[in-house]
Design an enzyme around this catalytic site. Sequence first.
Site, PDB file in Angstrom:
ATOM      1  N   HIS A 238      -7.756  -0.601   4.992  1.00  0.00           N
ATOM      2  CA  HIS A 238      -7.882  -1.534   6.121  1.00  0.00           C
ATOM      3  C   HIS A 238      -9.316  -1.620   6.655  1.00  0.00           C
ATOM      4  CE1 HIS A 238      -3.617  -1.632   5.938  1.00  0.00           C
ATOM      5  NE2 HIS A 238      -3.410  -0.490   6.548  1.00  0.00           N
TER       6      HIS A 238
ATOM      7  N   LYS B 180       0.849  -1.184   0.000  1.00  0.00           N
ATOM      8  CA  LYS B 180       0.000   0.000   0.000  1.00  0.00           C
ATOM      9  C   LYS B 180       0.889   1.239   0.000  1.00  0.00           C
ATOM     10  CE  LYS B 180      -1.006   1.825   4.493  1.00  0.00           C
ATOM     11  NZ  LYS B 180      -1.827   2.031   5.639  1.00  0.00           N
TER      12      LYS B 180
HETATM   13  P1  NAD Z   1      11.892   2.826   2.912  1.00  0.00           P
HETATM   14  O1  NAD Z   1      12.005   4.229   2.420  1.00  0.00           O
HETATM   15  O2  NAD Z   1      12.379   2.485   4.266  1.00  0.00           O
HETATM   16  O3  NAD Z   1      12.705   1.883   1.887  1.00  0.00           O
HETATM   17  C1  NAD Z   1      12.661   2.065   0.505  1.00  0.00           C
HETATM   18  C2  NAD Z   1      13.513   1.008  -0.178  1.00  0.00           C
HETATM   19  O4  NAD Z   1      13.416   1.224  -1.589  1.00  0.00           O
HETATM   20  C3  NAD Z   1      15.008   1.043   0.159  1.00  0.00           C
HETATM   21  O5  NAD Z   1      15.494  -0.276   0.225  1.00  0.00           O
HETATM   22  C4  NAD Z   1      15.617   1.751  -1.061  1.00  0.00           C
HETATM   23  O6  NAD Z   1      16.967   1.358  -1.329  1.00  0.00           O
HETATM   24  C5  NAD Z   1      14.704   1.244  -2.155  1.00  0.00           C
HETATM   25  N1  NAD Z   1      14.710   2.145  -3.316  1.00  0.00           N
HETATM   26  C6  NAD Z   1      14.314   3.446  -3.346  1.00  0.00           C
HETATM   27  N2  NAD Z   1      14.480   3.943  -4.606  1.00  0.00           N
HETATM   28  C7  NAD Z   1      14.977   2.933  -5.363  1.00  0.00           C
HETATM   29  C8  NAD Z   1      15.343   2.812  -6.727  1.00  0.00           C
HETATM   30  N3  NAD Z   1      15.262   3.836  -7.596  1.00  0.00           N
HETATM   31  N4  NAD Z   1      15.796   1.617  -7.160  1.00  0.00           N
HETATM   32  C9  NAD Z   1      15.892   0.568  -6.320  1.00  0.00           C
HETATM   33  N5  NAD Z   1      15.564   0.620  -5.018  1.00  0.00           N
HETATM   34  C10 NAD Z   1      15.112   1.787  -4.538  1.00  0.00           C
HETATM   35  O7  NAD Z   1      10.374   2.396   2.682  1.00  0.00           O
HETATM   36  P2  NAD Z   1       9.530   1.317   3.523  1.00  0.00           P
HETATM   37  O8  NAD Z   1       9.025   1.952   4.758  1.00  0.00           O
HETATM   38  O9  NAD Z   1      10.291   0.044   3.625  1.00  0.00           O
HETATM   39  O10 NAD Z   1       8.250   1.133   2.585  1.00  0.00           O
HETATM   40  C11 NAD Z   1       8.283   0.392   1.370  1.00  0.00           C
HETATM   41  C12 NAD Z   1       6.867   0.304   0.818  1.00  0.00           C
HETATM   42  O11 NAD Z   1       6.032  -0.372   1.744  1.00  0.00           O
HETATM   43  C13 NAD Z   1       6.202   1.660   0.564  1.00  0.00           C
HETATM   44  O12 NAD Z   1       5.334   1.537  -0.540  1.00  0.00           O
HETATM   45  C14 NAD Z   1       5.373   1.874   1.817  1.00  0.00           C
HETATM   46  O13 NAD Z   1       4.266   2.710   1.578  1.00  0.00           O
HETATM   47  C15 NAD Z   1       4.929   0.450   2.097  1.00  0.00           C
HETATM   48  N6  NAD Z   1       4.590   0.190   3.499  1.00  0.00           N
HETATM   49  C16 NAD Z   1       5.509   0.326   4.473  1.00  0.00           C
HETATM   50  C17 NAD Z   1       5.160   0.040   5.792  1.00  0.00           C
HETATM   51  C18 NAD Z   1       6.169   0.131   6.894  1.00  0.00           C
HETATM   52  O14 NAD Z   1       5.802  -0.243   8.012  1.00  0.00           O
HETATM   53  N7  NAD Z   1       7.372   0.586   6.658  1.00  0.00           N
HETATM   54  C19 NAD Z   1       3.863  -0.366   6.098  1.00  0.00           C
HETATM   55  C20 NAD Z   1       2.938  -0.502   5.072  1.00  0.00           C
HETATM   56  C21 NAD Z   1       3.321  -0.220   3.780  1.00  0.00           C
END
Ligand code: NAD
Length: 485
Positions: free
Chosen positions: A240, A148
């Site tokens: 959700h 999401k």
């Molecule tokens: P984050 O910012 O911590 O991590 C992003 C990741 O993407 C990193 O590993 C980064 O290296 C990689 N990345 C960014 N740009 C890139 C590119 N051009 N090429 C390759 N890799 C690239 O983000 P997150 O919190 O882990 O969230 C990831 C996804 O999950 C998002 O869509 C977020 O909305 C969703 N999400 C996260 C959570 C959470 O608890 N963190 C919960 C629900 C949904």
Amino acid sequence: MVSRVIPVDPFDLVIFGGTGDLARRKILPGLFRRHCAGQIPDEAAIIGAARTQHSRSEYRSFAAEAIREFANGQPCDEGALAAFLDRLQYVAIDARGTQGWAELAGQVHPDRVRAFYFSVGPALFGDLAERIHLHGMATDDARIVVEKPFGHDLASARALNATLAAHFQEGQIYRIDHYLGKETVQNLMAIRFGNMLFEPLWNSQYVDHIQITVAETVGVGGRGEYYDKAGAMRDMVQNHLMQLLCLIAMEPPAKFDPDAVRDEKLKVIRALDPVEPHHIVRGQYEAQDGAHPSYRDAVGDPRSSTESYIALKTHVSNWRWAGTPIYLRTGKRLVARSSVINVMFKDAPHSIFGQEAGRHANVLSIRLQPNEGITLLVTIKEPGPGGMRLVDVPLDMTFAKALGPEGEDPPDAYERLIMDVIRGNQTLFMRGDEVEAAWAWTDPIIAGWKSRGEVPKPYESGSNGPGDADLLMQRDRRAWRGIKP
Ligand code: NAD
């Protein structure tokens, strides 16, 4: 109790965003727990793929730290951890460029199930899908897992569905909503459709109303920039709370099969009435005694009119639910962290015990967090002498821990959902038309308050939310159940 873990076939799982927060807190620890449970075959490989340059051993150290910190309830046996880390590979990749793609294509096995977890911002989903295809990895056995938010409104969700559909069939796209992976949410379906007891009562003749609450104690934290563009309606209600509403209100599907279940959920969303403006309360939290900043300070916009709280009343307009309202509420910085669905049954039509016995009605409470479980409040006679006094007692129907493998916590939602991806079971994932229907219901609500220039009501951090949410209930001679941890 004998463990009933069924190993899956060998697979390759690529975690795009493998160094991100979600991978660290949920995906890697979840996979480790499944490894310890014996569900992951020896040949399976897990490949972290992210923008930063890391050696394989650096990535393994990152994973080991994440697992030590977040693999809740899993005794971290160093031997098991070493065996798990042995499965891990890492590829530095650019989702928008060419770097790393040939290397990745060389690492995935041609004859295996391959899952690509898009744990990156949604702006990259299209780029990833295109490059997986371009590099010959979008085989029939490939599937993608999409996090999401799925779109910002109906138009963007449609565009995203179209982008993914250019490279993958709908049967290969797993739109994740981790609420659906919770043990209790699935137990809700077992209780509804596996028993004769509840289904005959599951309608407007016996159910007075339903309350769905998802309360958080945290504020927007580091997600301020994203959250201020989304708000509680987009961040929580459209996905959700909507999914929970669907499972509570849907008709029994003909079988427990992905499309049969999702067809019924879709019918619920399409039957939702538009929400009247006076049936919505939006709130925004204020600072708490210097301990926490206000919402506006947290997002760095002193004029922000984004809601961190929402309460609303809606109806599922069909035969089953005509006349039974459903109340949804969710918010940040509330008094307790608690996600619960309360099915509030009607009072008995006539009390033979007189007024002094008080009013008693059955409540089925489905708690998703913390302490997942299901209880049914039933009315009994208060034990002891002294006449007929009535008291409500909870019948606890939480068997997950008692019946699960000895000494283990039940699997976390992410663990279960990732294994479902590998098995190719889409039942607990949202279909593209479901997501679009949810946006079609949400968009006019948001457009309505934008056009009326409404600003959210301030509420005290650590409270139950704005007082107007209580009025929403009081006008209907009802009350919210307390938000309890
Ligand atoms: P984050 O910012 O911590 O991590 C992003 C990741 O993407 C990193 O590993 C980064 O290296 C990689 N990345 C960014 N740009 C890139 C590119 N051009 N090429 C390759 N890799 C690239 O983000 P997150 O919190 O882990 O969230 C990831 C996804 O999950 C998002 O869509 C977020 O909305 C969703 N999400 C996260 C959570 C959470 O608890 N963190 C919960 C629900 C949904």
